[in-house]
Enzyme design. Structure first.
Site, short mmCIF file in Angstrom:
data_model
loop_
_atom_site.label_atom_id
_atom_site.label_comp_id
_atom_site.label_asym_id
_atom_site.label_seq_id
_atom_site.Cartn_x
_atom_site.Cartn_y
_atom_site.Cartn_z
N LEU A 1 0.86 -1.17 0.00
CA LEU A 1 0.00 0.00 0.00
C LEU A 1 0.91 1.23 0.00
O LEU A 1 1.92 1.26 0.71
CB LEU A 1 -0.88 0.02 1.25
N GLU B 1 -7.77 3.18 8.99
CA GLU B 1 -8.39 2.68 7.76
C GLU B 1 -8.22 1.16 7.68
O GLU B 1 -9.12 0.43 7.26
CB GLU B 1 -7.76 3.39 6.54
N1 LIG Z 1 -5.58 -0.09 -1.81
C1 LIG Z 1 -6.17 -1.24 -1.63
O1 LIG Z 1 -7.27 -1.31 -1.08
C2 LIG Z 1 -5.48 -2.50 -2.09
C3 LIG Z 1 -6.13 -3.73 -2.04
C4 LIG Z 1 -5.46 -4.87 -2.51
C5 LIG Z 1 -4.18 -4.75 -3.02
N2 LIG Z 1 -3.60 -3.53 -3.05
C6 LIG Z 1 -2.25 -3.38 -3.62
O2 LIG Z 1 -2.28 -3.84 -4.96
C7 LIG Z 1 -1.03 -4.47 -5.28
C8 LIG Z 1 -1.28 -5.93 -5.65
O3 LIG Z 1 -2.27 -5.99 -6.63
P1 LIG Z 1 -1.99 -6.52 -8.12
O4 LIG Z 1 -3.15 -6.03 -8.94
O5 LIG Z 1 -0.62 -6.15 -8.51
O6 LIG Z 1 -2.00 -8.09 -7.92
P2 LIG Z 1 -3.12 -9.13 -7.37
O7 LIG Z 1 -4.39 -8.96 -8.13
O8 LIG Z 1 -3.17 -9.10 -5.91
O9 LIG Z 1 -2.41 -10.49 -7.78
C9 LIG Z 1 -2.24 -10.79 -9.15
C10 LIG Z 1 -2.01 -12.25 -9.27
O10 LIG Z 1 -3.16 -12.94 -8.77
C11 LIG Z 1 -3.37 -14.09 -9.56
N3 LIG Z 1 -4.67 -13.94 -10.23
C12 LIG Z 1 -5.37 -12.80 -10.45
N4 LIG Z 1 -6.53 -13.06 -11.07
C13 LIG Z 1 -6.55 -14.40 -11.26
C14 LIG Z 1 -7.48 -15.30 -11.83
N5 LIG Z 1 -8.63 -14.87 -12.37
N6 LIG Z 1 -7.19 -16.60 -11.85
C15 LIG Z 1 -6.02 -17.07 -11.31
N7 LIG Z 1 -5.10 -16.27 -10.75
C16 LIG Z 1 -5.36 -14.97 -10.72
C17 LIG Z 1 -2.20 -14.20 -10.50
O11 LIG Z 1 -1.23 -14.90 -9.75
P3 LIG Z 1 -0.05 -15.79 -10.41
O12 LIG Z 1 0.89 -14.80 -11.03
O13 LIG Z 1 0.54 -16.50 -9.22
O14 LIG Z 1 -0.70 -16.70 -11.40
C18 LIG Z 1 -1.81 -12.74 -10.68
O15 LIG Z 1 -0.47 -12.56 -11.10
C19 LIG Z 1 -0.16 -4.32 -4.06
O16 LIG Z 1 0.59 -3.11 -4.19
C20 LIG Z 1 -1.18 -4.20 -2.94
O17 LIG Z 1 -0.65 -3.52 -1.82
C21 LIG Z 1 -4.21 -2.42 -2.61
#
Ligand SMILES: NC(=O)c1ccc[n+]([C@@H]2O[C@H](COP(=O)([O-])OP(=O)(O)OC[C@H]3O[C@@H](n4cnc5c(N)ncnc54)[C@H](OP(=O)(O)O)[C@@H]3O)[C@@H](O)[C@H]2O)c1
Length: 180
Positions: free
Chosen positions: A23, A30
């Site tokens: 984050l 929050e």
């Molecule tokens: N501000 C907020 O409220 C909030 C909330 C959540 C996260 N975040 C932030 O967001 C970032 C992470 O999010 P991101 O978008 O980069 O990644 P993410 O969505 O958390 O993870 C992506 C990974 O999830 C797997 N995945 C996603 N959809 C899939 C599906 N339909 N089927 C199978 N596997 C699936 C895949 O893993 P594999 O590569 O292993 O196949 C993909 O590489 C971080 O910086 C975190 O701190 C913020």
């Protein structure tokens, strides 16, 4: 299936949600709101499910995984070794995760990110409500909120504070939207 998906996310003014796998901000109150919303059940014998992508799972410090008091569903296209974690299950797709919901008893299903998981949930016929914390400041981010559906209408819920929040000099506000 009477399934209803709730999304919960905090976004900066420029709609950022993450930076370098974390984050971009530290907001304790929050985080406490996120925990309260995703953990609380009306029926004390039931738990809620949180669905997240592999990178969001990895963004949770090891000592805080799995998110306690909730059933953790992790999406990844590879085989994750989750055996050591209680109440934690891995799924290869969003659909197989939703199929598994028919296995047992739970109260609510919260989609907790990141980008592609929110995107899939927002376009799902089961999408019900979006709980959006709006930070009133821009942050440098590398992960952003997907485009939101146009037919969202803002609603109020008693458990969601209406007043402006302030923490460490940062202002933010809680909002709830549902499909119009
Ligand atoms: N501000 C907020 O409220 C909030 C909330 C959540 C996260 N975040 C932030 O967001 C970032 C992470 O999010 P991101 O978008 O980069 O990644 P993410 O969505 O958390 O993870 C992506 C990974 O999830 C797997 N995945 C996603 N959809 C899939 C599906 N339909 N089927 C199978 N596997 C699936 C895949 O893993 P594999 O590569 O292993 O196949 C993909 O590489 C971080 O910086 C975190 O701190 C913020």
């Amino acid at each position: 299936m009477g399934l209803k998906l709730k999304l919960i996310v905090a976004a900066s003014e420029n709609l950022g949600i993450g930076k370098n796998g974390e984050l971009p901000w530290r907001l304790k109150k929050e985080m406490a709101y996120f925990s309260r919303m995703t953990k609380t059940t009306k029926d004390p014998t039931k738990k809620n499910i949180v669905i997240m992508g592999r990178k969001t799972w990895e963004s949770i410090p090891e000592q805080f995984r799995p998110l306690p008091g909730r059933i953790n569903f992790i999406l990844s296209r590879s085989n994750l070794d989750l055996q050591q974690y209680q109440d934690t299950f891995g799924f290869k797709s969003f659909e197989t995760a939703l199929d598994a919901l028919s296995w047992g008893s739970f109260e609510s299903v919260w989609v907790i990110g990141g980008y592609s998981v929110y995107k899939e949930a927002l376009s799902s016929p089961y999408f019900d409500k979006l709980y959006l914390t709006k930070l009133h400041t821009s942050f440098e981010c590398d992960t952003f909120l997907p485009t939101l559906p146009e037919n969202l209408k803002e609603i109020r819920e008693p458990e969601v504070p209406e007043e402006l929040q302030e923490e460490d000099g940062l202002q933010y506000s809680y909002h709830v939207y549902e499909k119009a």
